[in-house]
Design an enzyme around this catalytic site. Structure first.
Site, short mmCIF file in Angstrom:
data_model
loop_
_atom_site.label_atom_id
_atom_site.label_comp_id
_atom_site.label_asym_id
_atom_site.label_seq_id
_atom_site.Cartn_x
_atom_site.Cartn_y
_atom_site.Cartn_z
CG ASP A 93 9.91 7.25 -1.23
OD1 ASP A 93 9.13 6.32 -1.02
OD2 ASP A 93 11.15 7.16 -1.05
CG ASP A 268 4.72 8.08 3.70
OD1 ASP A 268 5.73 7.48 4.11
OD2 ASP A 268 4.01 7.68 2.75
C1 LIG Z 1 -5.67 2.09 1.64
O1 LIG Z 1 -4.31 1.92 2.00
C2 LIG Z 1 -3.49 1.46 1.03
O2 LIG Z 1 -3.86 1.16 -0.08
C3 LIG Z 1 -2.07 1.27 1.40
C4 LIG Z 1 -1.15 0.86 0.44
C5 LIG Z 1 0.18 0.65 0.81
C6 LIG Z 1 0.56 0.88 2.13
C7 LIG Z 1 1.93 0.56 2.57
C8 LIG Z 1 2.95 1.48 2.05
N1 LIG Z 1 4.18 0.90 2.59
C9 LIG Z 1 5.37 1.40 2.32
N2 LIG Z 1 5.62 2.51 1.61
C10 LIG Z 1 6.98 2.58 1.54
C11 LIG Z 1 7.82 3.47 0.87
C12 LIG Z 1 9.20 3.24 0.90
N3 LIG Z 1 10.04 4.09 0.24
C13 LIG Z 1 11.36 3.83 0.19
N4 LIG Z 1 12.18 4.65 -0.50
N5 LIG Z 1 11.91 2.76 0.85
C14 LIG Z 1 11.16 1.90 1.57
O3 LIG Z 1 11.69 0.95 2.16
C15 LIG Z 1 9.73 2.14 1.62
C16 LIG Z 1 8.89 1.26 2.31
C17 LIG Z 1 7.52 1.49 2.26
N6 LIG Z 1 6.50 0.77 2.76
C18 LIG Z 1 -0.34 1.31 3.09
C19 LIG Z 1 -1.67 1.51 2.72
#
Ligand SMILES: COC(=O)c1ccc(CCNc2nc3cc4nc(N)[nH]c(=O)c4cc3[nH]2)cc1
Length: 374
Positions: A93, A268
């Site tokens: 990322d 992911d």
């Molecule tokens: C136990 O589970 C957890 O703690 C947990 C924590 C966070 C997420 C959600 C993660 N969500 C997420 N990751 C991301 C990574 C991203 N990277 C870029 N460059 N641009 C984006 O627009 C983007 C959106 C996202 N949305 C899911 C699970």
């Protein structure tokens, strides 16, 4: 202008697709789930277990690795695969999302994101050019453009501002990526929040710029699942049918099933490993919280029909004991059990799409979860 394509679409079934993505470090079968090895390790797992569980590709993070141990250092040590010992495909990322969620004193300008390192407080500037340079130094098979992701709910103005900034950063990321050797890929990231019109503009303009694949970003940031699924319905059809589509940060097994049904190819999420460390098991009966006292005397394994040994060979009572005692083995076993379940689900989806029975697979899988843990 479209870029050379390393993605081969093998079969479709409704909007669901199965394919093969060829990278410099190996082939990725899609739909694919990427476990998150944020700082160059899959917490609690050996790479051998990650591979044996059915993983083709793992995710690393520019933000963490540039702060520690440093991108130039990893490059000098032969790149991420040589440094970590994971010798398969890796996607990184671009860092913007992690800056917004992990660091403080961060500022977004046209030029870059500046922030203080959460490790030593040093001031760091991350521009699209530096993000691409770091991902090239790490040697990622698939790099992500630098973007700005807004958390939801957000105002229309903020969503539009971040979406248009991300398009300008998409152009700059692609220019910075031009010197990458053949076979290495750069994905654009669709933004636009929960506003269909913004999603359409972002997707259309990204495709005009031209990338090897397209991520749907700006989701799994606090919105209800129904909103996430609606935004996939708005965005996926606007993306080239012969390019991979990657839904960032997603998700639960149900999220994966519903997103594959809508045409997503790559995912992911930290969930299988992070929830595993907290005592949660993902199974074909749904999620089982092994901290719960009801497991204390249960001699049954999590799933005696599982092809994954740890899911078959350890009693719930023992897993409950390990979790309650805070034994490291508990976190290790549940992390591998969960990654193995996610990869089992992905393999099931790939096979069902190839056989043209995805709708039936989806129904049977949901019924298994609904039955719950007997
Ligand atoms: C136990 O589970 C957890 O703690 C947990 C924590 C966070 C997420 C959600 C993660 N969500 C997420 N990751 C991301 C990574 C991203 N990277 C870029 N460059 N641009 C984006 O627009 C983007 C959106 C996202 N949305 C899911 C699970």
């Amino acid at each position: 202008m479209s870029l050379p394509n390393h993605f081969e679409l093998l079969a479709t079934n409704g909007a669901a697709r199965t394919g093969r993505l060829t990278t410099p470090h190996g082939v990725v079968q899609t739909p694919a789930f990427m476990p998150v090895g944020t700082a160059g390790a899959m917490k609690g797992l050996h790479w051998r277990e990650v591979r044996d569980a059915g993983t083709d590709i793992v995710l690393g993070n520019t933000y963490h690795l540039m702060l520690r141990p440093g991108a130039e250092r990893i490059a000098a040590l032969g790149g991420l695969q040589a440094f970590t010992g994971w010798n398969g495909p890796m996607l990184t990322d671009s860092g913007g999302f992690q800056v917004m969620s992990l660091s403080d004193l961060r500022k977004v300008s046209e030029k870059a994101v500046t922030f203080r390192s959460h490790i030593d407080g040093a001031k760091v500037e991350l521009s699209p050019e530096r993000s691409i340079e770091v991902q090239r130094l790490l040697g990622a098979d698939i790099a992500m453009q630098m973007d700005e992701c807004v958390r939801l709910p957000a105002t229309r103005d903020d969503i539009e501002r971040a979406m248009r900034l991300s398009l300008r950063w998409a152009e700059r990321s692609k220019r910075a990526f031009e010197t990458a050797p053949d076979g290495y890929m750069l994905f654009g990231i669709v933004q636009g929040g929960d506003i269909p019109e913004m999603r359409h503009i972002s997707a259309r303009e990204l495709v005009k710029i031209g990338f090897h694949g397209y991520a749907i970003g700006g989701l799994a940031v606090g919105e209800p699942q129904a909103v996430m699924l609606a935004m996939i319905d708005e965005t996926a059809p606007a993306l080239p049918v012969d390019c991979p589509r990657y839904l960032m940060g997603v998700g639960t097994p149900e999220d994966l099933l519903e997103a594959v049904a809508r045409g997503i190819d790559m995912f992911d999420c930290v969930m299988p490993t992070r929830n595993g460390r907290h005592g949660m098991a993902f199974t074909r009966f749904g999620q089982i919280n092994l901290r719960n006292a009801r497991h204390a005397d249960d001699p049954r394994p999590l799933d005696e029909e599982s092809e994954w040994p740890a899911t078959r060979d350890y009693s719930r009572a023992y897993l409950h004991h390990l979790v309650r005692s805070g034994e490291t083995l508990g976190a290790m076993l549940l992390s591998e059990i969960n990654v193995a379940y996610y990869q089992h689900l992905m393999r099931g989806m790939r096979e069902a799409i190839s056989q043209g029975i995805f709708a039936d697979f989806r129904e049977r899988t949901r019924a298994g979860w609904a039955k719950g843990d007997i």
